[in-house]
Scaffold this motif. Structure first.
Motif, PDB file in Angstrom:
ATOM      1  N   SER A 127       0.848  -1.188   0.000  1.00 41.51           N
ATOM      2  CA  SER A 127       0.000   0.000   0.000  1.00 41.51           C
ATOM      3  C   SER A 127       0.882   1.236   0.000  1.00 41.51           C
ATOM      4  CB  SER A 127      -0.904   0.015   1.238  1.00 41.51           C
ATOM      5  OG  SER A 127      -1.542   1.271   1.377  1.00 41.51           O
ATOM      6  N   PRO A 128       0.594   2.224  -0.850  1.00 38.50           N
ATOM      7  CA  PRO A 128       1.431   3.417  -0.881  1.00 38.50           C
ATOM      8  C   PRO A 128       1.180   4.380   0.269  1.00 38.50           C
ATOM      9  CG  PRO A 128      -0.333   3.633  -2.457  1.00 38.50           C
ATOM     10  CD  PRO A 128      -0.436   2.249  -1.886  1.00 38.50           C
ATOM     11  N   SER A 129       0.146   4.136   1.065  1.00 35.15           N
ATOM     12  CA  SER A 129      -0.119   4.989   2.223  1.00 35.15           C
ATOM     13  C   SER A 129      -0.600   4.138   3.388  1.00 35.15           C
ATOM     14  CB  SER A 129      -1.180   6.051   1.898  1.00 35.15           C
ATOM     15  OG  SER A 129      -2.458   5.455   1.751  1.00 35.15           O
ATOM     16  N   GLN A 130      -0.368   4.625   4.589  1.00 33.35           N
ATOM     17  CA  GLN A 130      -0.852   3.920   5.766  1.00 33.35           C
ATOM     18  C   GLN A 130      -2.368   3.960   5.813  1.00 33.35           C
ATOM     19  OE1 GLN A 130       1.181   2.160   7.998  1.00 33.35           O
ATOM     20  NE2 GLN A 130      -0.852   1.339   8.473  1.00 33.35           N
ATOM     21  N   TYR A 131      -2.945   5.052   5.336  1.00 36.43           N
ATOM     22  CA  TYR A 131      -4.399   5.180   5.333  1.00 36.43           C
ATOM     23  C   TYR A 131      -5.037   4.048   4.528  1.00 36.43           C
ATOM     24  CZ  TYR A 131      -9.078   7.054   4.743  1.00 36.43           C
ATOM     25  OH  TYR A 131     -10.444   7.198   4.758  1.00 36.43           O
ATOM     26  N   LEU A 132      -4.541   3.824   3.315  1.00 36.05           N
ATOM     27  CA  LEU A 132      -5.113   2.776   2.472  1.00 36.05           C
ATOM     28  C   LEU A 132      -4.888   1.399   3.088  1.00 36.05           C
ATOM     29  CD1 LEU A 132      -6.532   2.351  -0.299  1.00 36.05           C
ATOM     30  CD2 LEU A 132      -4.279   1.885  -1.250  1.00 36.05           C
ATOM     31  N   ALA A 133      -3.705   1.181   3.651  1.00 36.75           N
ATOM     32  CA  ALA A 133      -3.422  -0.095   4.308  1.00 36.75           C
ATOM     33  C   ALA A 133      -4.424  -0.353   5.425  1.00 36.75           C
ATOM     34  CB  ALA A 133      -1.995  -0.095   4.860  1.00 36.75           C
ATOM     35  N   ASP A 134      -4.692   0.653   6.234  1.00 45.25           N
ATOM     36  CA  ASP A 134      -5.634   0.502   7.356  1.00 45.25           C
ATOM     37  C   ASP A 134      -7.041   0.177   6.863  1.00 45.25           C
ATOM     38  OD1 ASP A 134      -3.581   1.042   9.118  1.00 45.25           O
ATOM     39  OD2 ASP A 134      -4.138   3.151   9.414  1.00 45.25           O
ATOM     40  N   GLN A 135      -7.446   0.778   5.727  1.00 47.11           N
ATOM     41  CA  GLN A 135      -8.767   0.505   5.176  1.00 47.11           C
ATOM     42  C   GLN A 135      -8.911  -0.966   4.780  1.00 47.11           C
ATOM     43  OE1 GLN A 135     -11.433   2.828   4.932  1.00 47.11           O
ATOM     44  NE2 GLN A 135      -9.996   3.857   6.301  1.00 47.11           N
ATOM     45  N   TYR A 136      -7.879  -1.525   4.180  1.00 45.34           N
ATOM     46  CA  TYR A 136      -7.940  -2.930   3.773  1.00 45.34           C
ATOM     47  C   TYR A 136      -7.858  -3.867   4.967  1.00 45.34           C
ATOM     48  CZ  TYR A 136      -8.047  -2.329  -1.257  1.00 45.34           C
ATOM     49  OH  TYR A 136      -8.458  -2.044  -2.535  1.00 45.34           O
ATOM     50  N   ILE A 137      -7.003  -3.562   5.911  1.00 52.44           N
ATOM     51  CA  ILE A 137      -6.884  -4.414   7.095  1.00 52.44           C
ATOM     52  C   ILE A 137      -8.201  -4.440   7.869  1.00 52.44           C
ATOM     53  CG2 ILE A 137      -5.741  -4.622   9.341  1.00 52.44           C
ATOM     54  CD1 ILE A 137      -3.208  -3.512   7.946  1.00 52.44           C
ATOM     55  N   ALA A 138      -8.869  -3.297   7.951  1.00 48.61           N
ATOM     56  CA  ALA A 138     -10.148  -3.222   8.668  1.00 48.61           C
ATOM     57  C   ALA A 138     -11.212  -4.086   8.012  1.00 48.61           C
ATOM     58  CB  ALA A 138     -10.622  -1.771   8.729  1.00 48.61           C
ATOM     59  N   ARG A 139     -11.036  -4.410   6.728  1.00 47.43           N
ATOM     60  CA  ARG A 139     -12.034  -5.204   6.010  1.00 47.43           C
ATOM     61  C   ARG A 139     -11.567  -6.629   5.738  1.00 47.43           C
ATOM     62  NH1 ARG A 139     -12.650  -0.045   5.294  1.00 47.43           N
ATOM     63  NH2 ARG A 139     -14.760   0.802   5.094  1.00 47.43           N
ATOM     64  N   GLY A 140     -10.527  -7.059   6.460  1.00 45.43           N
ATOM     65  CA  GLY A 140     -10.166  -8.468   6.436  1.00 45.43           C
ATOM     66  C   GLY A 140      -8.875  -8.833   5.760  1.00 45.43           C
ATOM     67  N   ALA A 141      -8.153  -7.879   5.177  1.00 44.66           N
ATOM     68  CA  ALA A 141      -6.867  -8.214   4.564  1.00 44.66           C
ATOM     69  C   ALA A 141      -5.867  -8.571   5.656  1.00 44.66           C
ATOM     70  CB  ALA A 141      -6.343  -7.041   3.750  1.00 44.66           C
ATOM     71  N   PRO A 142      -5.035  -9.603   5.449  1.00 43.62           N
ATOM     72  CA  PRO A 142      -4.090 -10.037   6.491  1.00 43.62           C
ATOM     73  C   PRO A 142      -3.066  -8.948   6.809  1.00 43.62           C
ATOM     74  CG  PRO A 142      -4.307 -11.694   4.754  1.00 43.62           C
ATOM     75  CD  PRO A 142      -4.968 -10.459   4.251  1.00 43.62           C
ATOM     76  N   ALA A 143      -3.087  -8.461   8.041  1.00 42.79           N
ATOM     77  CA  ALA A 143      -2.198  -7.356   8.437  1.00 42.79           C
ATOM     78  C   ALA A 143      -0.729  -7.748   8.337  1.00 42.79           C
ATOM     79  CB  ALA A 143      -2.531  -6.907   9.857  1.00 42.79           C
ATOM     80  N   GLU A 144      -0.425  -9.032   8.609  1.00 43.75           N
ATOM     81  CA  GLU A 144       0.971  -9.461   8.610  1.00 43.75           C
ATOM     82  C   GLU A 144       1.582  -9.488   7.209  1.00 43.75           C
ATOM     83  OE1 GLU A 144      -1.614 -13.128   8.211  1.00 43.75           O
ATOM     84  OE2 GLU A 144      -1.635 -11.265   9.375  1.00 43.75           O
ATOM     85  N   ARG A 145       0.742  -9.425   6.173  1.00 47.12           N
ATOM     86  CA  ARG A 145       1.267  -9.423   4.807  1.00 47.12           C
ATOM     87  C   ARG A 145       1.234  -8.031   4.162  1.00 47.12           C
ATOM     88  NH1 ARG A 145      -1.887 -14.668   2.313  1.00 47.12           N
ATOM     89  NH2 ARG A 145      -1.791 -15.949   4.197  1.00 47.12           N
ATOM     90  N   MET A 146       0.792  -7.052   4.926  1.00 49.58           N
ATOM     91  CA  MET A 146       0.658  -5.698   4.389  1.00 49.58           C
ATOM     92  C   MET A 146       1.951  -4.924   4.593  1.00 49.58           C
ATOM     93  SD  MET A 146      -1.571  -3.647   2.882  1.00 49.58           S
ATOM     94  CE  MET A 146      -3.193  -4.312   3.286  1.00 49.58           C
ATOM     95  N   ARG A 147       2.385  -4.219   3.532  1.00 49.64           N
ATOM     96  CA  ARG A 147       3.544  -3.338   3.601  1.00 49.64           C
ATOM     97  C   ARG A 147       3.104  -1.937   3.181  1.00 49.64           C
ATOM     98  NH1 ARG A 147       4.608  -7.691   5.131  1.00 49.64           N
ATOM     99  NH2 ARG A 147       6.357  -9.066   4.586  1.00 49.64           N
ATOM    100  N   ALA A 148       3.245  -0.967   4.062  1.00 46.59           N
ATOM    101  CA  ALA A 148       2.953   0.427   3.726  1.00 46.59           C
ATOM    102  C   ALA A 148       4.226   1.052   3.188  1.00 46.59           C
ATOM    103  CB  ALA A 148       2.432   1.181   4.944  1.00 46.59           C
TER     104      ALA A 148
END
Length: 438
Positions: free
Chosen positions: A220-241
Motif C-alpha cells: 500500500s502506498p499509504s498507511q491510510y489505504l493499508a488501514d482501510q484494507y486491514i479493517a475489512r479483512g486483509a491479512p495485516a501481517e502481509r501488508m507493507r505500507a
C-alpha cells in the motif's frame, strides 16, 4: 529472475497513475537485468467471440495486450471481479513462460482471477493496492450521486449498484425519502434483499477478500489505504505500507515569474473536485497577477467537461491546457508555483503530490485520506475543508496576501523516496519470495 507484471492498462494507450507506475517499474527492472513481461487489457469488445491478444516489445519489455469479449448481462457482474477470460490468459502465459513472481497492480479489469490462477500454479504473488477496487465496485468509494461512501456494506453497495440503472436512479432522485424507506426495508425482508442484489454484493466481498488472501505481500502506498484494507479483512501481517518513489532524473528547473501560477494535474472528473478550484478562483480578491492552469483529460466525462468550460468562460486567466504524459510532468511543474489537489474522493498517495513536493512546489489539498497524510498544513503546504470552495479560496488568497508564505512552504524539507529506492526494495522482495518458494 522472471517477473510477470499484470495491470489493467499500459502506456501509451492507457496513461493513468497505476498504468504509469507499472510501466516505469517494468522498465527499471529490465535495466537491472530482470526478465519482465507485462499482461494488460487493451480493450473490451463485442467481437470477436473469443478473447484475443497482441504481443510486441516495448522499451525492452514484452507486452501482451488483451482484447476481452464482453459478457452478457447475466454474467457481467461476476466477471467484473472474477473474470475467467483473464484467468485463462494468465494461465496460458504462466505455462508458456513460467515466471518466478506475479505482480498485480490494482486488480481492476484483470480481476482477482489473476491471483486464483497464480496460486493454482504455485507462483508467489504481490499485489500493489493503488485504489479501493477490492472493497468498492466503483473503485473510489464515491456513490453514483457523487456522495462519499463512509464504508461499504452489502446493502449500501447493492443500492449504489442498482441506482446506476435508470429504473432505480430516477425514482431515487424524485422521491428520496421513499427510496430511503425502501432500502431500510431491504435489511428486514430477505426476499427483497435477493431481488435488489444484496447476495451478489456479499459474494463479491467474500470472494475478493478470500482471493486477496492468496497474495504473499500487499503493498500500500499509504498507511491510510493499508488501514482501510486491514479493517475489512486483509491479512495485516502481509501488508507493507511502502510509499512509491519519485523519478527525479528528468526534472526541469523552475522558471521564475512575477505571476502566481496555480495548477491542477489529473483527471477532469467530478470526484477529483476540479469545479471547486474554479469556484474558489472566482472568489479571489485583489490585483496581484495570477493565473490558473488545468492539465488533464475529461475522457468519458462529457457532461462534466461541458460544465467546467461553462464555468471557465466567466473567469479571467484560466487555461485548460489539455493532457500531459509521462516525463512532461516535470515541464508542467516547472511552470507552476503551487499545485491544488481538491479531491472529493479519498485519495491514497497521489503521484502528483510526491512529484510536486520533490521539486519544491507546495500543495494545497483537501483534508482527507492520503492527501492529508502527505500535506502538512502550514509546513509544506496548506489543507482545506473537503468540498468547501470557500475554504479553498481562503487558502489561495493567503498566497496573494502573505508574501512570505509561499517561499516558506517551498523551502520546507520534505522527505521522499526516490524511484531507484522503490525498485531496489521491490527487487529484494521478489528475491525473498523466490527463495521462499524454492
Amino acid at each position: 529472475m522472471r517477473i510477470l507484471i499484470a495491470v489493467h492498462g499500459y502506456p501509451p494507450t492507457h496513461n493513468g497513475g497505476a498504468e504509469r507506475r507499472a510501466e516505469r517499474t517494468a522498465r527499471a527492472l529490465v535495466a537491472q537485468g530482470v526478465q519482465v513481461r507485462v499482461l494488460c487489457i487493451e480493450s473490451v469488445v463485442d467481437t470477436p467471440p473469443q478473447p484475443s491478444w497482441d504481443e510486441r516489445d516495448q522499451d525492452g519489455v514484452c507486452v501482451r495486450r488483451l482484447a476481452l469479449r464482453a459478457f452478457d448481462n447475466h454474467a457481467q457482474y461476476r466477471a467484473s471481479y472474477d473474470n475467467p477470460q483473464t484467468g485463462d490468459a494468465v494461465k496460458e502465459l504462466i505455462a508458456e513462460w513460467r515466471p518466478d513472481v506475479v505482480h498485480l497492480f490494482s486488480g481492476y479489469l484483470l480481476t482477482a482471477s489473476v491471483l486464483r490462477v497464480a496460486a493454482e500454479q504455485h507462483i508467489p504473488t504481490v499485489v500493489s493496492l493503488t485504489d479501493y477496487w477490492w472493497i468498492c465496485q466503483r473503485i473510489n468509494l464515491i456513490r453514483w450521486d457523487g456522495a462519499r461512501c463512509d464504508g461499504p456494506t452489502p446493502i449500501g453497495c447493492a443500492r449504489c449498484h442498482a441506482e446506476e440503472l435508470r429504473r432505480y436512479r430516477v425514482p431515487a432522485r424524485k422521491f428520496p425519502r421513499a427510496a430511503d424507506q425502501l432500502w431500510r426495508a431491504v435489511a428486514r425482508v430477505p426476499a427483497l434483499a435477493d431481488q435488489v442484489g444484496v447476495p451478489a454484493q456479499i459474494a463479491r466481498a467474500e470472494t475478493l477478500m478470500r482471493l486477496l488472501g492468496h497474495a504473499r505481500v500487499m503493498i500500500s502506498p499509504s498507511q491510510y489505504l493499508a488501514d482501510q484494507y486491514i479493517a475489512r479483512g486483509a491479512p495485516a501481517e502481509r501488508m507493507r505500507a511502502w510509499r512509491q518513489g519519485v523519478q527525479l532524473d528528468q526534472c526541469v528547473l523552475r522558471k521564475p515569474s512575477p505571476v502566481l501560477r496555480v495548477g491542477y494535474m489529473g483527471q477532469m472528473k467530478r470526484h477529483k473536485g476540479v469545479d471547486l478550484i474554479l469556484d474558489a478562483w472566482a472568489q479571489l480578491r485583489g490585483e496581484h497577477p495570477r493565473e490558473l492552469r488545468l492539465y488533464g483529460s475529461a475522457a468519458g466525462e462529457d457532461a462534466y467537461a461541458h460544465a467546467l468550460r461553462a464555468q471557465m468562460r466567466d473567469l479571467a486567466n484560466v487555461t485548460w491546457a489539455g493532457e500531459f504524459r509521462g516525463a512532461q510532468v516535470w515541464q508542467v511543474l516547472a511552470d507552476l508555483d503551487v499545485l491544488v489537489v481538491p479531491s472529493r474522493w479519498v485519495e491514497n498517495s497521489p503521484n502528483t503530490i510526491l512529484e510536486a513536493q520533490a521539486v519544491g512546489v507546495p500543495v494545497i489539498g483537501s483534508n482527507l485520506g492520503g492527501v492529508a497524510e502527505l500535506v502538512q498544513h502550514e509546513r509544506n503546504g496548506l489543507v482545506f475543508r473537503v468540498d468547501d470552495a470557500r475554504d479553498l479560496a481562503r487558502q489561495l488568497q493567503r498566497l496573494l496576501d502573505e508574501p512570505d508564505l509561499l517561499p516558506r512552504l517551498r523551502n520546507a524539507e520534505t522527505v521522499f523516496r526516490t524511484f531507484e529506492q522503490e525498485v531496489n526494495q521491490l527487487s529484494g522482495l521478489y528475491r525473498e519470495l523466490v527463495l521462499q518458494s524454492a
